[in-house]
Scaffold this motif. Sequence first.
Motif, mmCIF file in Angstrom:
data_model
loop_
_atom_site.group_PDB
_atom_site.id
_atom_site.type_symbol
_atom_site.label_atom_id
_atom_site.label_comp_id
_atom_site.label_asym_id
_atom_site.label_seq_id
_atom_site.Cartn_x
_atom_site.Cartn_y
_atom_site.Cartn_z
ATOM 1 N N ALA A 179 6.714 1.360 7.908
ATOM 2 C CA ALA A 179 5.463 0.619 7.743
ATOM 3 C C ALA A 179 5.637 -0.834 8.168
ATOM 4 C CB ALA A 179 5.002 0.704 6.285
ATOM 5 N N SER A 194 0.823 -1.208 0.000
ATOM 6 C CA SER A 194 0.000 0.000 0.000
ATOM 7 C C SER A 194 0.862 1.264 0.000
ATOM 8 C CB SER A 194 -0.939 0.009 1.203
ATOM 9 O OG SER A 194 -0.221 0.204 2.415
ATOM 10 N N GLU A 195 2.145 1.120 0.367
ATOM 11 C CA GLU A 195 3.071 2.253 0.382
ATOM 12 C C GLU A 195 3.799 2.438 -0.945
ATOM 13 O OE1 GLU A 195 3.304 4.298 2.873
ATOM 14 O OE2 GLU A 195 2.092 3.159 4.304
ATOM 15 N N VAL A 255 10.540 5.049 4.623
ATOM 16 C CA VAL A 255 9.077 4.953 4.608
ATOM 17 C C VAL A 255 8.620 3.504 4.730
ATOM 18 C CG1 VAL A 255 7.011 5.338 3.196
ATOM 19 C CG2 VAL A 255 8.814 7.077 3.269
ATOM 20 N N LEU A 256 9.203 2.639 3.923
ATOM 21 C CA LEU A 256 8.761 1.250 3.868
ATOM 22 C C LEU A 256 9.108 0.483 5.141
ATOM 23 C CD1 LEU A 256 9.783 0.583 0.163
ATOM 24 C CD2 LEU A 256 7.449 0.804 1.029
ATOM 25 N N ARG A 303 13.163 6.072 0.475
ATOM 26 C CA ARG A 303 12.030 5.150 0.325
ATOM 27 C C ARG A 303 12.112 4.022 1.356
ATOM 28 N NH1 ARG A 303 7.945 6.958 -0.637
ATOM 29 N NH2 ARG A 303 7.107 4.898 -1.179
ATOM 30 N N ASP A 350 10.093 0.849 -5.638
ATOM 31 C CA ASP A 350 9.427 0.506 -4.383
ATOM 32 C C ASP A 350 9.067 -0.978 -4.328
ATOM 33 O OD1 ASP A 350 9.630 3.143 -3.715
ATOM 34 O OD2 ASP A 350 7.476 3.547 -3.663
#
Length: 216
Positions: A194, A114-115, A190-191, A187, A126
């Motif tokens: 999560a 979803s990210e 962020v990942l 990135r 990603d």
Amino acid sequence: MSVDIGHILEFLPCATPRGWTAAAAAPDNLPLLLADHRNLELKAAQSAQALMWRYGMGPRALDNGGQGLRLMNKLSRLAREELRHFEQVIAIMDRRGVNCPQLSASRYAAGLRSEVRSRDPGRLVDTLLVGAIIEARSCERFACLVPVLDEELALFYGSLLKSESRHFTDYLRLAQALTPEAEVSARLDVLLAAERALIESPDVEFRFHSGVPPVA
């Protein structure tokens, strides 16, 4: 087999919670563990093949400096190994008489995906980084299982550490070859944030990549 996974442990944002390891060692959860692992190996092979087609031969194929060819070579080998692991898991299930019905997928992979950015080249970068994270977490969980399962399963999961570690490296290097290191780092921040939330938060069901299990 003794395999150093120190680089995996340094990469991941957190360790598997003790509650998950305790749940994995519970006999009642063994069919769920094996069935979900079976599903994950097949999905991993399918995901690698989908990337090979989309970015190696399909309309979005990479052609800058042979990147598409390198991607196909790496992911073809990875997919074959994942299918071999799938075969090994179903053989273990057959020997043990484990006939677990089809399971719903855990929230883990969907939460990570979803990210993922919706447009290329960010989408591909990603997706490869998510692949690296999933392979790293799988490797770490295999290591968690070795001390708590019976001898046959401990040997089996120990034997998978080397390949999962290599798969992590393959995905990460493919991403690093496509974009500047600063973007990869941003990135990953962020990942991995999560991923940490998914691993450390309560989960309603036990799965191979589930979070903290409910208290019995």
